[in-house]
Scaffold this motif. Sequence first.
Motif, PDB file in Angstrom:
ATOM      1  N   ASP A 183       0.997  -1.150   0.015  1.00 14.67           N
ATOM      2  CA  ASP A 183      -0.022  -0.140   0.040  1.00 14.67           C
ATOM      3  C   ASP A 183       0.914   1.003  -0.025  1.00 14.67           C
ATOM      4  O   ASP A 183       1.387   1.891   1.180  1.00 14.67           O
ATOM      5  CB  ASP A 183      -1.049  -0.040   1.167  1.00 14.67           C
ATOM      6  CG  ASP A 183      -2.018   1.096   1.071  1.00 14.67           C
ATOM      7  OD1 ASP A 183      -1.816   2.070   0.606  1.00 14.67           O
ATOM      8  OD2 ASP A 183      -3.200   1.035   1.718  1.00 14.67           O
ATOM      9  N   ASP A 203       0.397   4.325  -0.805  1.00  4.43           N
ATOM     10  CA  ASP A 203      -0.173   5.541  -0.302  1.00  4.43           C
ATOM     11  C   ASP A 203      -0.006   5.597   1.420  1.00  4.43           C
ATOM     12  O   ASP A 203       0.370   6.542   1.883  1.00  4.43           O
ATOM     13  CB  ASP A 203      -1.522   5.789  -0.609  1.00  4.43           C
ATOM     14  CG  ASP A 203      -1.983   6.236  -1.879  1.00  4.43           C
ATOM     15  OD1 ASP A 203      -1.085   6.689  -2.547  1.00  4.43           O
ATOM     16  OD2 ASP A 203      -2.985   5.849  -2.610  1.00  4.43           O
ATOM     17  N   ARG A 204      -0.226   4.266   1.906  1.00  4.21           N
ATOM     18  CA  ARG A 204      -0.155   4.117   3.442  1.00  4.21           C
ATOM     19  C   ARG A 204       1.379   4.572   3.577  1.00  4.21           C
ATOM     20  O   ARG A 204       1.541   5.053   4.793  1.00  4.21           O
ATOM     21  CB  ARG A 204      -0.727   3.017   3.604  1.00  4.21           C
ATOM     22  CG  ARG A 204      -0.766   2.686   5.433  1.00  4.21           C
ATOM     23  CD  ARG A 204      -1.487   1.133   5.506  1.00  4.21           C
ATOM     24  NE  ARG A 204      -1.311   1.151   6.941  1.00  4.21           N
ATOM     25  CZ  ARG A 204      -1.499  -0.075   7.489  1.00  4.21           C
ATOM     26  NH1 ARG A 204      -1.541  -1.184   6.626  1.00  4.21           N
ATOM     27  NH2 ARG A 204      -1.170  -0.327   8.730  1.00  4.21           N
TER      28      ARG A 204
END
Length: 342
Positions: free
Chosen positions: A98, A100-101
């Motif tokens: 992920d 973006d995380r």
Amino acid sequence: MSVRYPSPLRPGDRVGVTSPSSGVPEALRARLEVAVGDVRARGYEVVVGRCMDGSGHVSASAAERADELMAMLTDPAVKAIVPPWGGEMAIDLIPLLDWDRLRAAEPTWVVGYSDMSTLITPLTLLTGTATLHGNNLMDTPYRVPEGLLSWFDVVAAPPGRSFTQTPPGRHRTVGYDDFAAFPDVREYTLDAEGGWTRLDGEGDVEAEGRLIGGCVETLCGLAGTPYLDVPAFARDRANEGLLVYVEVCDSDALTVCRHLHGMRLAGFFEGANAVLVGRTGAPDSPSLTQHEAVLDALGSLGVPVVADVECGHVPPYMPIVNGAYGRVVHSAGRSALTQTLR
């Protein structure tokens, strides 16, 4: 945009151990315990993950490896992640992370080389977080030759710190130590002499730029994808240009030449003020040496190309921080790489 540096490690901090690629066979678990013990002896807490199985070419399924790596990368209590070594298939984690995380998470030091380049180089390029291309966990017990640093030294350095490494003048030419028979080996066998080599011409080299690079055989699989967008990194975070470094594991010279041509065409060397090439024990081809392969592919860049740097699969190891500001000098009297965590 500036590069993000993880917080320097302090005694009591937690270090995560996981195998995003290959795990550790039972016969080598004793060496793993020696290495983990050395990390603990520095005052760090060590947490060993579940993805450590060395019976196959990967330590667990791609989903399990990605989940464990994500959990460690986003856990504020984990200050550094150090795998036992690289492997072959870290590329299957790339679409499962992920990103973006990870951009939103507090930066965590991630250490490693070889197949770990498949993960740490995109981490720096896509999130702006510095990562450490350097000796991995199984190499940690070795005593570091004069002139070089260990990953311990780098991850404990505060942002803004500068450090200089110089080649020790000796390296290994014969195989690797048998960790199964000698799990507590701590002395490198450095049986040959040799320093850095300028490939593109003669004269002294002085160049500066932000450092980025890794293992040719693993990064070439990401060339031309959004995960290895070096031109964007140069544009957004390295107005001063780049110092690009590459190293080869075991591919023959013709294969290396082809990989480097492809990486150049995909923009991997765009913005480079100089290229550093790791020393390799990989074979030459009948009509092409490893040095000739590099020059064939990269000579047209028109920048200094310095080979036989201690940043590859040939011991000893010179840790390089992806994202750090670097200055390389090479002359008849002195070779050095200075890195500043800014």
